[in-house]
Design a protein around this motif. Structure first.
Motif, mmCIF file in Angstrom:
data_model
loop_
_atom_site.group_PDB
_atom_site.id
_atom_site.type_symbol
_atom_site.label_atom_id
_atom_site.label_comp_id
_atom_site.label_asym_id
_atom_site.label_seq_id
_atom_site.Cartn_x
_atom_site.Cartn_y
_atom_site.Cartn_z
ATOM 1 N N TYR A 253 2.906 -34.277 52.804
ATOM 2 C CA TYR A 253 2.229 -33.613 52.019
ATOM 3 C C TYR A 253 2.372 -34.023 50.785
ATOM 4 O O TYR A 253 1.353 -33.934 49.949
ATOM 5 C CB TYR A 253 2.742 -32.168 52.053
ATOM 6 N N ASN B 208 6.085 -24.884 47.863
ATOM 7 C CA ASN B 208 5.426 -24.071 48.968
ATOM 8 C C ASN B 208 6.150 -23.838 50.047
ATOM 9 O O ASN B 208 6.117 -22.642 50.766
ATOM 10 C CB ASN B 208 4.323 -25.286 49.332
ATOM 11 N N LYS C 25 7.169 -19.799 51.483
ATOM 12 C CA LYS C 25 6.577 -19.359 52.918
ATOM 13 C C LYS C 25 8.112 -18.982 53.585
ATOM 14 O O LYS C 25 8.079 -17.975 54.314
ATOM 15 C CB LYS C 25 6.392 -20.675 53.807
ATOM 16 N N ASN D 213 -2.842 -30.060 44.114
ATOM 17 C CA ASN D 213 -2.212 -29.118 44.950
ATOM 18 C C ASN D 213 -3.037 -27.881 45.250
ATOM 19 O O ASN D 213 -2.884 -27.328 46.386
ATOM 20 C CB ASN D 213 -0.772 -28.800 44.334
ATOM 21 N N THR D 214 -3.753 -27.350 44.385
ATOM 22 C CA THR D 214 -4.679 -26.523 44.444
ATOM 23 C C THR D 214 -5.808 -26.460 45.654
ATOM 24 O O THR D 214 -6.162 -25.723 46.214
ATOM 25 C CB THR D 214 -4.980 -25.402 43.150
ATOM 26 N N GLU E 72 -4.141 -26.724 48.918
ATOM 27 C CA GLU E 72 -3.898 -25.300 49.593
ATOM 28 C C GLU E 72 -5.069 -24.628 49.895
ATOM 29 O O GLU E 72 -5.129 -23.294 50.289
ATOM 30 C CB GLU E 72 -2.794 -24.848 48.815
ATOM 31 N N THR F 104 -7.188 -23.306 47.641
ATOM 32 C CA THR F 104 -7.960 -22.223 46.419
ATOM 33 C C THR F 104 -8.939 -23.042 45.672
ATOM 34 O O THR F 104 -9.856 -22.468 45.187
ATOM 35 C CB THR F 104 -6.539 -21.963 45.395
ATOM 36 N N ALA G 38 1.021 -25.293 53.468
ATOM 37 C CA ALA G 38 0.744 -24.488 52.368
ATOM 38 C C ALA G 38 1.103 -22.754 52.553
ATOM 39 O O ALA G 38 0.714 -22.334 53.515
ATOM 40 C CB ALA G 38 -0.417 -24.657 51.609
ATOM 41 N N GLU H 68 0.013 -18.933 52.575
ATOM 42 C CA GLU H 68 -1.509 -18.276 52.871
ATOM 43 C C GLU H 68 -1.849 -17.148 51.750
ATOM 44 O O GLU H 68 -0.975 -16.631 51.093
ATOM 45 C CB GLU H 68 -1.556 -17.636 54.206
ATOM 46 N N ARG I 40 -0.447 -18.287 47.922
ATOM 47 C CA ARG I 40 -0.527 -19.889 47.289
ATOM 48 C C ARG I 40 -0.544 -19.500 45.788
ATOM 49 O O ARG I 40 -0.978 -18.637 45.243
ATOM 50 C CB ARG I 40 -1.990 -20.278 47.994
#
Ligand SMILES: Cc1ncc(C[n+]2csc(CCOP(=O)(O)OP(=O)(O)O)c2C)c(N)n1
Length: 789
Positions: free
Chosen positions: A17, A68, A72, A94-95, A98, A100, A350, A352, A356
């Motif tokens: 990742y 992340n 979680k 990163n966004t 994930e 977004t 990531a 959820e 996020r």
């Protein structure tokens, strides 16, 4: 490292990742095309202009990937603040990973075409900035101007008990004054009612061209420094990815559990001792995983990794080969499928939905913003049976209103007052009838108004007050910053950054509007009785006026009822910076509440009760803006109406400075017709203004009558002296205003000449009197407006 927080499989997936984020970051800086490297890299695949900051990026990608995991694992409500926000590629990558990013910008889709756009748009004309800019989901902090990450983070967690802000602090950033003092924020955090900040000092060793101080002091010295600031530092150091993943995971688990222990201790077991909050020091190479050596010079682990390590990939084959080798070192085919989609076993790492960090509503504070419950400001009115009625000091009246705003919103926990140790001094003592200064450090019986929880935040750092308030507003709450007028300049630059943020976010439909940043500047230039010259500077207004008209508002209410009306408006407004300048000393009051509401709604107007030009054209317009200039103007008018009864005088008072600007420049601006009607097309305007005179010229230079506008204001003359002498030193006093009028209105004739002589004598008398008695002459001190019959 012997610990086994991560299974080997989880360690490898976390590493993958991280590699994906690093790949996307390098891609953003370099790639014009060929986003998945499906063919050998060609010069034309590389952008012409290579812009961005690589050095900080892999470290931030590492941190984000590990955050992340703990989000979680512990179901955390967490947002990410990137102090070295120049590492924009990291937050964008990163966004995107994930999901977004593509939800907000569907065009930047999660496939090969989207990847191409993601890369192309970065630092590209028509694209996005290179920083963690407002365009980036999840960001409340751009980090362009370094130093504010920690205070923003604390502002975000006040009154957000479930929120944790993971705040990456650059080790260079840590050298700045605002950041250095921000470590102290932990003495203000209430573990019961506030959330937590997890600082991660990113010790990558270098700034742009120098080593950083935190990286070049003994380990023990750094540890002691952070402990001395009240933190419990946990060190994660190294460069081998495997052990680093393990170390970071173990450490993050430990600090999250520690945060929970502290919060539970306070919330469930009532443990009120000030906790030593945990923090992390991440020591990793600058430009980690990037090219080690370019053109014979070490890059990775040096300051040379700061921006773009390989600069001539389009033109030099050996650079192109190095870039390709670097990109391929992340093994993109293992990370993304043929279509360019992140492989599912990585995507599932990531969090959820709103968990996020890019989707967390706290980072788009307008989504959470609720209106304040507002008392009716009219209920706090000063009684003004006739103009000139005595007042207790305008901010003292405002204090009662703010007290009830605080009270009404106590349960909502969405309103705070910030100030650098000046809330009492600025006349807002009524607040302490209902609330306290929040303070989590030790107290002794002689202290006043301190408590672990309270609506007032005071630390002797304008930077902290500003940064905390910005963080509070950006996460959807309301507040006021009260400050001495002169020292608000300390945050000129922070104001700039916030105003820029507001301007850009106003153009992003997905960003909801936030509450305005309200400055209450009291203890102003004209009444710095205790302090003198050092405390006299009204220039913040000039500074603020440079910003976009849609964002800034400046109000100078002449009395308490106007101040109440203005502040009520400011607290209800959205997405502005409001600057309100007000006095705290007993001062005459001019308008009933009804009249004040009308006057403030209009922002500027003729004071008919003080004017005598109703049935003829005025000979002179006496304009005033600010409480002291208004007082001096009315005193001047009373002298003229007594001694020069034939003179037709119009008094115009300005509350809303923006009214002076042309309508084309500011939405509040008067039309030329309205301006000409108020100020005439050709009569002298004697303008008494609160601050530096030039601003009035700047605002009015396009108006018909501009050549006839003569402004008196602060011209940098000051000292410890009497209130009236301050105006005399700057030629803003009633006598000078009358003499100005006489000079500019020939109609005053010989009567004017004789009056002028008397006033000159008066000024000498004034000097002699104050030097002998240490206070103003009785006729000045006791002067009262009496409405001419
Ligand atoms: C207040 C301020 N001064 C100077 C700069 C210019 N600048 C940009 S990045 C940087 C070095 C930052 O070093 P550090 O915080 O350690 O970040 P990193 O090494 O992770 O990039 C400097 C001086 C700035 N952005 N803000």
């Amino acid at each position: 490292m012997q610990t086994k927080t991560l299974s080997p499989e989880m360690r490898d997936r976390t590493d993958a990742y991280w590699r994906a984020a690093n790949y996307l970051s390098v891609g953003q800086i370099y790639l014009y095309d060929n986003p998945l490297l499906k063919r050998p890299l060609a010069p034309a695949d590389v952008k012409h202009m290579l812009l961005g900051h690589w050095g900080t990026t892999p470290g931030q990608n590492f941190i984000y990937a590990h955050l992340n995991r703990v989000i979680k694992k512990y179901d955390l409500d967490m947002i990410y603040v990137s102090g070295p926000g120049h590492g924009g590629p990291a937050v964008v990558a990163n966004t995107y990973l994930e999901g977004t990013y593509s939800e907000i910008y569907p065009d930047v889709s999660r496939d090969e075409a989207g990847l191409r756009k993601l890369f192309l748009q970065f630092s590209f004309p028509g694209g996005i900035p290179s920083h963690a800019s407002p365009e980036c989901p999840g960001s409340i902090h751009e980090g362009g101007e370094l130093g504010y990450s920690l205070s923003h983070s604390f502002g975000a967690v006040f009154d957000n008990p479930e929120l944790i802000v993971a705040c990456v602090v650059g080790d260079g950033e840590a050298e700045t004054g605002p950041l250095a003092t921000a470590w102290h924020s932990n003495k203000f955090l209430d573990p019961v009612t506030d959330g937590a900040v997890l600082p991660i000092l990113h010790l990558n060793g270098y700034k742009i061209a120098n080593p950083t101080i935190p990286a070049r002091i003994e380990h023990e010295e750094l540890e002691q420094l952070l402990r001395g600031y009240g933190w419990a530092p946990h060190f994660v150091a190294g460069h081998e990815p495997g052990p680093m993943h393990e170390a970071m995971a173990t450490t993050l688990d430990a600090v999250v559990e520690e945060i929970r222990r502290i919060q539970e201790g306070a919330r469930v077991r009532g443990n009120l001792t000030r906790p030593r909050w945990p923090m992390i020091v991440l020591e990793s190479p600058k430009g980690w995983t990037g090219p080690e050596v370019v053109d014979g010079r070490q890059i990775e682990g040096t300051f040379r990794a700061h921006q773009v390590p390989i600069r001539e990939a389009r033109t030099r084959p050996e650079h192109l080969a190095l870039l390709e080798e670097w990109l391929r070192s992340y093994r993109p085919a293992e990370l993304f499928d043929e279509g360019g989609r992140l492989r599912p076993e990585l995507a599932e790492l990531a969090p959820e939905g709103d968990r996020r960090m890019g989707a967390n509503p706290h980072a788009n504070g307008g989504m959470l913003l609720r209106d304040l419950r507002m008392p009716d400001f009219r209920d706090y009115a000063e009684d003004v049976p006739t103009p000139g009625a005595p007042g207790i000091g305008d901010t003292h009246v405002l204090g009662r209103f703010l007290r009830d705003v605080a009270k009404l919103n106590e349960a909502g926990r969405n309103f705070r007052i910030f100030g650098p140790d000046e809330t009492l001094s600025n006349g807002l003592e009524s607040l302490f009838d209902v609330t306290r200064r929040q303070w989590d450090a030790a107290t002794v019986p002689t202290d006043e108004f301190l408590a672990p929880t309270g609506r007032v935040m005071e630390m002797l750092s304008e930077h902290q007050c500003e940064g905390w308030l910005e963080g509070y507003l950006l996460t959807g709450r309301h507040g006021v910053f009260n400050c001495y007028e002169a020292f608000i300049h300390i945050v000129d630059s922070m104001f700039n950054q916030h105003a820029k943020w507001l301007k850009v976010t106003a153009g992003l439909p997905w960003r909801r509007k936030i509450a305005s940043l309200n400055y209450l500047l009291a203890s102003h230039v004209w009444r710095q009785d205790h302090n003198g010259f050092t405390h006299q500077d009204p220039g913040f207004i000039d500074h603020v006026m440079n910003k976009k008209a849609e964002i800034v508002r400046v109000y100078l209410p002449p009395d308490a009822n106007c101040l109440l009306s203005v502040m009520d408006h400011c607290l209800r407004s959205r997405h502005y910076v409001n600057v309100v300048v007000a006095g705290k000393h007993p001062a005459p009051q001019w308008l009933t509440m009804d009249a004040a509401v009308k006057h403030c709604t209009e922002g500027i107007g003729i004071w008919q009760w003080a004017s005598n030009d109703q049935d003829a054209a005025p000979d002179v317009v006496m304009a005033c803006c600010g409480d002291v200039p208004t007082l001096e103007t009315l005193a001047a008018v009373s002298i003229m109406r007594e001694h020069l009864p034939d003179l037709k005088i119009r008094v115009v008072n300005v509350v809303d400075l923006m009214k002076l600007q042309p309508r084309s420049e500011h939405p509040h601006g008067l039309s030329d017709t309205d301006f000409d009607e108020l100020f005439t097309k050709d009569k002298p305007v004697i303008f008494a203004y609160h601050a530096y005179p030039w601003l009035i010229h700047r605002l009015t230079y396009r108006r018909t009558n501009h050549d006839n506008i003569h402004v008196r204001g602060y011209k940098e003359e000051g000292t410890i002296t009497t209130p009236f002498d301050m105006t005399v030193l700057n030629d803003l006093d009633r006598f000078h205003l009358v003499m100005d009028t006489i000079d500019r209105v020939p109609k005053t004739g010989d009567r004017g000449v004789y009056l002028k002589q008397q006033l000159k004598d008066k000024l000498i008398e004034h000097k002699q009197y104050i030097e002998k008695h240490g206070q103003d002459m009785p006729e000045v001190r006791n002067w009262k407006w009496s409405s001419p019959q």
